[in-house]
Write a protein that holds these residues in place. Sequence first.
Motif, PDB file in Angstrom:
ATOM      1  N   ILE A  95      -2.415  -2.552   3.259  1.00  0.00           N
ATOM      2  CA  ILE A  95      -1.407  -1.940   2.301  1.00  0.00           C
ATOM      3  C   ILE A  95       0.068  -1.991   2.918  1.00  0.00           C
ATOM      4  O   ILE A  95       0.975  -2.250   2.157  1.00  0.00           O
ATOM      5  CB  ILE A  95      -1.739  -0.272   2.478  1.00  0.00           C
ATOM      6  CG1 ILE A  95      -3.119   0.002   1.420  1.00  0.00           C
ATOM      7  CG2 ILE A  95      -0.637   0.432   1.871  1.00  0.00           C
ATOM      8  CD1 ILE A  95      -3.486   1.221   1.835  1.00  0.00           C
ATOM      9  N   ALA A 126      -0.482   6.122   3.107  1.00  0.00           N
ATOM     10  CA  ALA A 126       0.454   5.256   2.474  1.00  0.00           C
ATOM     11  C   ALA A 126       1.413   6.039   1.619  1.00  0.00           C
ATOM     12  O   ALA A 126       2.777   5.770   1.739  1.00  0.00           O
ATOM     13  CB  ALA A 126      -0.301   4.224   1.648  1.00  0.00           C
ATOM     14  N   ILE A 178      -0.252   0.419  -3.156  1.00  0.00           N
ATOM     15  CA  ILE A 178      -1.724   0.858  -2.696  1.00  0.00           C
ATOM     16  C   ILE A 178      -2.906   0.053  -3.474  1.00  0.00           C
ATOM     17  O   ILE A 178      -3.979  -0.313  -2.863  1.00  0.00           O
ATOM     18  CB  ILE A 178      -1.671   2.415  -2.776  1.00  0.00           C
ATOM     19  CG1 ILE A 178      -0.854   3.018  -1.845  1.00  0.00           C
ATOM     20  CG2 ILE A 178      -3.280   2.690  -2.567  1.00  0.00           C
ATOM     21  CD1 ILE A 178      -0.598   4.230  -1.926  1.00  0.00           C
TER      22      ILE A 178
END
Length: 489
Positions: free
Chosen positions: A124, A312, A322
């Motif tokens: 990510i 994230a 993501i």
Amino acid sequence: MQLQKLLSALPFYSTNQDIKNIDINGIKMDNREIEKGDMFVCIKGFTVDGHSFAKQAAQSGAVAIVSEKPLDVSPAITIIVPDTTKALAILATEFYHHPTHNFPLIGITGTNGKTTTTYLLEEIFKAHGKKTGLIGTIQMKIGDKVYGITNTTPDALHLQHNFHKMAREEVDIVMMEVSSHALDLGRVYGSDFDIAVFTNLSQDHLDYHKDMDDYLRAKTLLFTGLGNSYKNKKFAVLNVDDDHSKVIQNSTAQPVITYGIQTNADVMATNISFQLKNTTFTLKTPVGETTIRSNLIGTFNIYNMLAAASVAILRKVSLETIKYALEKIRGVDGRFEQVTAGQNFAVIVDYAHTPDSLENVLQTVKEFAKQRIFTIVGTGGDRDRTKRPLMAKVATKYSDLAILTSDNPRTEEPGAILQDMTNGLVDTNYTVIENRKEAIQYGINMAEAGDIVLIAGKGHETYQEINGVRYDFDDRIVAEEAIRQKGTN
């Protein structure tokens, strides 16, 4: 660094000489690595006591010895502290100039899911344009450079050295697995975590922890250690579907973000669909929702993706990034890894080595199994004996045939471990084949079209430890060879 400045980080110590005007070139905990001008810290290990090697360290050029008792190591200075393990972490952090102040540090703890979650986060943040650092069970990474590693969480000295190296190479963010051993032994003391993640808790490591309450207590240390910072916001990310998360939540003064599937949470997965090759679900978050079609299989991997997505989001990564990263990643070595060599049945290698993780994997296999399930599994030697019959019980419960075999027996007799596994076993749908290679060959030879063979316990490991010796052994290679050999018969 001047010894006087280095020791100023310790709350208390006593010494037998004047410490002024002494330079420390390095800190070591292995007397064989000592160079002139080093500090040697005496650490009491499980098998050896560093105090026994202090004199050799001084003879090799150590100018200061950190000890828990007076020692005759002239001309080196003796620094006496109550706990050398804790002192080592403090001294290493000071010596390497508090490296974790240079980047956000994310710690992931829990029985299962730590490795996969760190790799998901790496993917990510790379997609987010960041240079990443990673420390885990399989390896350490700085950007695209890969380094070997021996413990899930390295000792404090090597950990701070690695953080210092990451800071020098200007990483933007670091993810690391944090084991209960590391927390309990103070290996991460001095590390400034920004986000702490709790994945789950199930039986493991009871060879070290006296009971599950003690195991949970060790896990809470990551969250109590978040402390208070007005400079950097800190967060706890918790799997709310695990009841232990309530204790974790009460252990931190920091804001909490929750994730889950069964319980209402900040980050959730709904509309879940499982296939043999992928998993699809709706990711619902405080910043919106999106559909995820992942190459990772099973409910346990959805939890890993939810944990990574939660972190994230806290780091201001967009939902689009993501989604892109979660859908891009092909998998993690030895985690529900499929072995294919042209066969008409499935072979899956997984690291599952606890009753809970084995049950999670087998429940997932059950979701899409059309024919029979064969499970090849053992348990490690010199580790928690109480989980052995539990592993066998789970294997027989979810399999048409459980093939019980050797894992890493270490210094124990493999036959005795297998006897522990079968003690009290009511189900009869199992066979015992001590030799792991033969067990894998047997399971693959039994498999027919549409069957699934699960090889559990070792996953990414490329060795088998027998009588203290490590031999080359990779479940994936052995399985592929067995498939090819079956095809030629």
